[in-house]
Design a protein around this motif. Sequence first.
Motif, PDB file in Angstrom:
ATOM      1  N   THR A  17      41.162  30.709  44.974  1.00 38.30           N
ATOM      2  CA  THR A  17      41.295  29.265  44.791  1.00 38.30           C
ATOM      3  C   THR A  17      42.398  28.656  45.647  1.00 38.30           C
ATOM      4  OG1 THR A  17      42.729  29.654  42.891  1.00 38.30           O
ATOM      5  CG2 THR A  17      40.402  29.257  42.424  1.00 38.30           C
ATOM      6  N   SER A  18      43.370  29.478  46.084  1.00 36.68           N
ATOM      7  CA  SER A  18      44.433  28.931  46.932  1.00 36.68           C
ATOM      8  C   SER A  18      45.048  29.994  47.833  1.00 36.68           C
ATOM      9  CB  SER A  18      45.537  28.299  46.074  1.00 36.68           C
ATOM     10  OG  SER A  18      46.242  29.308  45.387  1.00 36.68           O
ATOM     11  N   LYS A  20      48.712  30.997  48.964  1.00 37.76           N
ATOM     12  CA  LYS A  20      50.132  30.762  48.702  1.00 37.76           C
ATOM     13  C   LYS A  20      50.902  31.409  49.839  1.00 37.76           C
ATOM     14  CE  LYS A  20      49.298  30.835  43.778  1.00 37.76           C
ATOM     15  NZ  LYS A  20      47.904  31.387  43.884  1.00 37.76           N
ATOM     16  N   SER A  34      54.741  27.047  49.978  1.00 38.76           N
ATOM     17  CA  SER A  34      53.723  26.013  49.837  1.00 38.76           C
ATOM     18  C   SER A  34      52.385  26.659  49.475  1.00 38.76           C
ATOM     19  CB  SER A  34      53.621  25.250  51.156  1.00 38.76           C
ATOM     20  OG  SER A  34      52.784  24.127  51.001  1.00 38.76           O
ATOM     21  N   GLN A  35      51.372  25.847  49.272  1.00 37.64           N
ATOM     22  CA  GLN A  35      50.027  26.379  49.085  1.00 37.64           C
ATOM     23  C   GLN A  35      48.948  25.426  49.566  1.00 37.64           C
ATOM     24  OE1 GLN A  35      48.674  26.774  44.878  1.00 37.64           O
ATOM     25  NE2 GLN A  35      50.828  26.558  44.381  1.00 37.64           N
ATOM     26  N   ARG A  36      47.805  25.986  49.852  1.00 40.80           N
ATOM     27  CA  ARG A  36      46.644  25.223  50.296  1.00 40.80           C
ATOM     28  C   ARG A  36      45.434  25.660  49.499  1.00 40.80           C
ATOM     29  NH1 ARG A  36      47.149  23.422  56.070  1.00 40.80           N
ATOM     30  NH2 ARG A  36      49.403  23.526  56.327  1.00 40.80           N
ATOM     31  N   VAL A  37      44.505  24.742  49.329  1.00 36.68           N
ATOM     32  CA  VAL A  37      43.290  25.043  48.566  1.00 36.68           C
ATOM     33  C   VAL A  37      42.333  25.894  49.409  1.00 36.68           C
ATOM     34  CG1 VAL A  37      41.246  23.969  47.508  1.00 36.68           C
ATOM     35  CG2 VAL A  37      43.510  22.928  47.230  1.00 36.68           C
ATOM     36  N   THR A  38      41.676  26.854  48.782  1.00 33.34           N
ATOM     37  CA  THR A  38      40.637  27.620  49.469  1.00 33.34           C
ATOM     38  C   THR A  38      39.299  27.369  48.773  1.00 33.34           C
ATOM     39  OG1 THR A  38      41.152  29.545  48.113  1.00 33.34           O
ATOM     40  CG2 THR A  38      42.071  29.502  50.326  1.00 33.34           C
ATOM     41  N   ASN A  39      38.236  27.732  49.478  1.00 33.23           N
ATOM     42  CA  ASN A  39      36.897  27.499  48.954  1.00 33.23           C
ATOM     43  C   ASN A  39      36.110  28.799  49.067  1.00 33.23           C
ATOM     44  OD1 ASN A  39      34.256  26.806  48.587  1.00 33.23           O
ATOM     45  ND2 ASN A  39      34.218  25.209  50.160  1.00 33.23           N
ATOM     46  N   SER A  40      35.586  29.261  47.949  1.00 34.46           N
ATOM     47  CA  SER A  40      34.902  30.560  47.933  1.00 34.46           C
ATOM     48  C   SER A  40      33.633  30.562  48.797  1.00 34.46           C
ATOM     49  CB  SER A  40      34.558  30.942  46.495  1.00 34.46           C
ATOM     50  OG  SER A  40      33.708  29.960  45.939  1.00 34.46           O
ATOM     51  N   ASN A  50      42.415  27.919  58.120  1.00 34.98           N
ATOM     52  CA  ASN A  50      43.268  27.509  57.001  1.00 34.98           C
ATOM     53  C   ASN A  50      44.556  28.347  56.967  1.00 34.98           C
ATOM     54  OD1 ASN A  50      43.801  25.947  54.774  1.00 34.98           O
ATOM     55  ND2 ASN A  50      42.182  26.785  53.487  1.00 34.98           N
ATOM     56  N   ASN A  93      36.131  37.590  46.320  1.00 30.14           N
ATOM     57  CA  ASN A  93      36.383  36.172  46.055  1.00 30.14           C
ATOM     58  C   ASN A  93      35.694  35.194  47.000  1.00 30.14           C
ATOM     59  OD1 ASN A  93      38.665  37.990  45.442  1.00 30.14           O
ATOM     60  ND2 ASN A  93      39.328  36.235  44.247  1.00 30.14           N
TER      61      ASN A  93
END
Length: 322
Positions: A17-18, A20, A34-40, A50, A93
């Motif tokens: 999901t992210s 980190k 920081s973190q960024r959103v990921t997409n399965s 990303n 994932n």
Amino acid sequence: MENKRDRIAVGVDLGGTSIKYALVDLDGRIYHESQRVTNSEAQSSDILKNIKDAIVEMKNYAHNLGYPIAAVGLGSPGCVDFKTGFLMGASPNFRHWKNVPIAEKLRSMVNLPVFVDNDANLMALGEARYGAGIGAKNIICITVGTGIGGGIIIDGKLYRGFASAGAELGHMSIVADGLPCNCGGKGCLEQYASASAIIRTFKKYSSHDASKNEDKTLDVKYIFELYKKGDSTAAKAIKECTHYLGIGLANFINIFNPELIIVGGGVAEAGNVFINMLREVAFAYAMDKPKENVKIVPAKLGNKAGFLGAISFAFERMDSGE
Ligand SMILES: [Zn+2]
């Protein structure tokens, strides 16, 4: 001669999901995170981009501090050849994240040395180096969340197995011919002792109570809260699942005779009540000699363990000169 204490790296933890990530030095000091959103469902090229953007963000931050970045360490789900940073086969994932030369691709994108290993291994390494495992050399680290993952540290080093595919602690079969598991096996620990298992067991025992069963917000935290308030259904479910997990730990104790078992993940956040139940079962079932002096403790780093382990791994690989 270069002062090792001044060295700084980017640690990245790629999750379903992210992402980190952080800028960290060899002592585990975090300068920026920081973190960024990921997409399965993302394509592997999008996942790489990303990660690249995350690394560039940290590069710019380090540049402003006046620190050169020595390397990038990355933890990825799936089976990774840690020497080449190649993801062998698929990842649990991400649908399209398979057979990716992760280190090679990123190296050319960010122009830095990049080292990649399995995410659960690096979480274990993070806890070992900077968290609950400081000072210990023989550690079993188990993460109990939606699934169960883990890592094994022997004589201060990660043990990955012959083809870097080992340490699947959640997939020890604990009930012969038991519930089918996503891994293709049956009766795996993950099916009996993960957060998902606790929720499923709670639902099974509260089937007569519609108000509990229809609760859409039902999660492990809530079930532990009910337990602490004296709810007998919650107690039954938690005791059943921690019993299986405790027996799993007893098996690890008998096989590895570790000095420390670190328990992390969402379920471990229930705190001492959970850890104490585990200790009780594990020590009741483990053999006398292997269990002598074993400590079972909660993890300390939470979701920072992954990127901290990643930078520790990156520095180790740099120093090994391979
Ligand atoms: Zn399994």
